[in-house]
Every structure is written in structure tokens, then in C-alpha cells.
Write an enzyme that holds these catalytic residues in place. Sequence first.
Site, PDB file in Angstrom:
ATOM      1  N   GLU A 123      -1.444  -5.548   8.451  1.00  0.00           N
ATOM      2  CA  GLU A 123      -0.679  -4.910   9.522  1.00  0.00           C
ATOM      3  C   GLU A 123      -1.453  -5.004  10.832  1.00  0.00           C
ATOM      4  O   GLU A 123      -2.659  -4.758  10.855  1.00  0.00           O
ATOM      5  CB  GLU A 123      -0.455  -3.419   9.204  1.00  0.00           C
ATOM      6  CG  GLU A 123       0.470  -3.176   8.052  1.00  0.00           C
ATOM      7  CD  GLU A 123       0.672  -1.689   7.769  1.00  0.00           C
ATOM      8  OE1 GLU A 123       0.442  -0.849   8.651  1.00  0.00           O
ATOM      9  OE2 GLU A 123       1.070  -1.384   6.626  1.00  0.00           O
ATOM     10  N   LYS A 171      -1.101  -9.531   2.929  1.00  0.00           N
ATOM     11  CA  LYS A 171      -0.355  -9.020   4.095  1.00  0.00           C
ATOM     12  C   LYS A 171      -1.257  -8.050   4.857  1.00  0.00           C
ATOM     13  O   LYS A 171      -1.883  -7.175   4.249  1.00  0.00           O
ATOM     14  CB  LYS A 171       0.935  -8.329   3.647  1.00  0.00           C
ATOM     15  CG  LYS A 171       1.696  -7.682   4.804  1.00  0.00           C
ATOM     16  CD  LYS A 171       3.115  -7.362   4.431  1.00  0.00           C
ATOM     17  CE  LYS A 171       3.313  -6.080   3.665  1.00  0.00           C
ATOM     18  NZ  LYS A 171       2.813  -4.857   4.320  1.00  0.00           N
ATOM     19  N   ASP A 217       0.839  -1.202   0.000  1.00  0.00           N
ATOM     20  CA  ASP A 217       0.000   0.000   0.000  1.00  0.00           C
ATOM     21  C   ASP A 217       0.879   1.259   0.000  1.00  0.00           C
ATOM     22  O   ASP A 217       0.385   2.379  -0.089  1.00  0.00           O
ATOM     23  CB  ASP A 217      -1.027   0.001   1.132  1.00  0.00           C
ATOM     24  CG  ASP A 217      -0.401  -0.127   2.500  1.00  0.00           C
ATOM     25  OD1 ASP A 217       0.836  -0.208   2.592  1.00  0.00           O
ATOM     26  OD2 ASP A 217      -1.163  -0.141   3.498  1.00  0.00           O
ATOM     27  N   SER A 218       2.215   1.060   0.014  1.00  0.00           N
ATOM     28  CA  SER A 218       3.137   2.185  -0.212  1.00  0.00           C
ATOM     29  C   SER A 218       2.918   2.764  -1.612  1.00  0.00           C
ATOM     30  O   SER A 218       3.357   3.874  -1.909  1.00  0.00           O
ATOM     31  CB  SER A 218       4.594   1.738  -0.062  1.00  0.00           C
ATOM     32  OG  SER A 218       4.868   0.676  -0.953  1.00  0.00           O
ATOM     33  N   GLU A 254       9.126  -4.571  10.253  1.00  0.00           N
ATOM     34  CA  GLU A 254       9.578  -3.274   9.721  1.00  0.00           C
ATOM     35  C   GLU A 254      10.099  -2.392  10.852  1.00  0.00           C
ATOM     36  O   GLU A 254       9.486  -2.291  11.923  1.00  0.00           O
ATOM     37  CB  GLU A 254       8.413  -2.554   9.000  1.00  0.00           C
ATOM     38  CG  GLU A 254       8.842  -1.180   8.469  1.00  0.00           C
ATOM     39  CD  GLU A 254       7.903  -0.554   7.459  1.00  0.00           C
ATOM     40  OE1 GLU A 254       6.884  -1.170   7.102  1.00  0.00           O
ATOM     41  OE2 GLU A 254       8.215   0.577   7.030  1.00  0.00           O
ATOM     42  N   ASP A 302      -1.023  -6.220  -0.232  1.00  0.00           N
ATOM     43  CA  ASP A 302      -1.364  -5.580   1.040  1.00  0.00           C
ATOM     44  C   ASP A 302      -2.863  -5.358   1.118  1.00  0.00           C
ATOM     45  O   ASP A 302      -3.476  -4.906   0.138  1.00  0.00           O
ATOM     46  CB  ASP A 302      -0.719  -4.181   1.096  1.00  0.00           C
ATOM     47  CG  ASP A 302       0.551  -4.168   1.907  1.00  0.00           C
ATOM     48  OD1 ASP A 302       0.877  -5.177   2.552  1.00  0.00           O
ATOM     49  OD2 ASP A 302       1.234  -3.112   1.890  1.00  0.00           O
TER      50      ASP A 302
HETATM   51  O1  KIV Z   1       3.492  -1.095   1.494  1.00  0.00           O
HETATM   52  C1  KIV Z   1       4.646  -1.549   1.422  1.00  0.00           C
HETATM   53  O2  KIV Z   1       5.389  -1.330   0.456  1.00  0.00           O
HETATM   54  C2  KIV Z   1       5.115  -2.355   2.521  1.00  0.00           C
HETATM   55  C3  KIV Z   1       6.581  -2.508   2.635  1.00  0.00           C
HETATM   56  C4  KIV Z   1       7.083  -1.305   3.315  1.00  0.00           C
HETATM   57  C5  KIV Z   1       6.940  -3.740   3.321  1.00  0.00           C
HETATM   58  O3  KIV Z   1       4.356  -2.801   3.324  1.00  0.00           O
END
Ligand code: KIV
Length: 272
Positions: free
Chosen positions: A120, A118, A49-50, A187, A88
Amino acid sequence: MSSHTRSKRLTVPQLVAMKGQQKIVSLTAYTRSMAELMDPFVDFVLIGDSTAMVGYGRTSTLDMSLEEIIAHTRAVVSSTRLACVIADMPFGSYQESPQQAYRNCAEVLARTGCDALKLEGGKALAGTVEFLVQRGIPVMAHIGLMPQYVNVMGGFKAQGLNDTTAEAIEEDARAHLTAGAFSLLLEGVAEPLARRISDFSAMPTIGIGASPACDGQVLVTEDILGLGGEYVPRFVKPYADVGALISQAFECFADEVRNGQFPQMQHCYGVS
Ligand code: KIV
């Protein structure tokens, strides 16, 4: 299994089996071109989600929608054939209840064909992770610095720097492992903590800014290519300055057009 000898897409169980055998390599991607280029070299591609920040220029990862993640994940899945693909889950799409998480995770898996998701969250999320895993959704649990918690953390800051907070992150890790997460993403934590977790975890740990003690590493692709803009974390090594190269190409194109030199066009249309 090395990416060089692979002929089929790496599965989640194969990724798990790499622990203790070989380091796991990962980068983020959200477009066809990057995914296609990295496919032979990485074990998994992460649609992070970056993307909200590096792809859309937003100030945090909070403003990423489920539809956006689905669109980018579809692009990555269809542009890769060797790497495992992990997406994500966006902020707000899984925190409300295990049922909400299941509905949205199932939609992402079904509509994109990705391999895993993934999420969080600390130990408070472990019940949701268990609910998902028991219903066929492989989960990588992202702990330590969690960008979706930026407002709680007061910024993007390293986590677990004293004994109490480090112990809390260890507890998060244990709770997710008990819940059935197939991997832990760590992280922004210091080496001793990353090493301790990697030592007790039967599942691979993937680090970002979390030292070489992890079982694998992931980085944001734009950060290693000189495309990360103003904010590139200090721990990132630049591998190429693609930004400068692209700038040069743009300048060259603009100069040629302005000078009336654009021979390829005539050639393409058969104009002599
Ligand atoms: O969103 C992302 O790119 C991530 C990485 C920082 C691991 O979660």
C-alpha cells in the site's frame, strides 16, 4: 485464460495478459479450507492483511506481523494449484527503505512460494516499487483507500472524491506504473476515477469498492459469505449466509451431545 480450462497455476505475466481480454476474479483467503474451495473459481487469491480483522478480530490491519502473513500464505499456497497467489506486505515491513522492503519481501517470497506481493502506498512508495521490481519481486500497488493509512485518513473512507484528491490518486497510479508495478489495486474510489485510471493503465486494475470500471474485482471472502461480523462494507453483495448455516450445525451438534445422541462415535470405534 479461464479458470475452468487452466491446468497449472496462473503466473503473474498471464494475469497481466488478461487485461482487455477477460475480467479478473479474486477473493481473499488465509486458511486451507477457503483457499481450496475458491481455487477453481478465482484468478488470484489474496492473503490480505484484512486477516487481522476478519481472522483475528483486531480493530485494524496495522497489527499483522510478517510471521503471520508468512504462515497464512504458506497455507494458501499449499492448498491451491490453479490460482496465482498474492500476499499483502504488513504495515511497517516495507515503508522504512527500499532495502528493508527488499529484505522482507524476499523473505515472504522465498518462505511461502507465493507469486507476488501487494504494497500500500502512493507515489512516495514508487521508488521502493522500482527497487523491488528490478530485483525480481512482482508488485501490485494498492492505492486510493489504503487501510494501513487509517490513522492518516481518520477512518476507512472513500478517497479521491474531489478533483484535487482524484488527481493525486491518478498521479500515484502513474508513478507506480512507471516504477514497474504489474497491477494497481484501487480501493474505495468512485467510478469516473477508476475508469480513467483503468483506461490509461497498461496493467490490470483490480477494484474493491471501486466500481465495475476496473479490470477485475477482489472482495474479502468473509464479507460475501455472511461471516464478516458487524462491519461489512455497503458495496458488498452477500452471496451466501454461511454464518447462519454454521450456527445451525453448531446448535445441532450441541443438542445431540447434550441429549446423549452421538451415534457416529460408537460406530467409529466399532462399539456395538
Ligand atoms: O487486506 C485485504 O484484504 C485487502 C483487500 C481489501 C483488497 O487488501
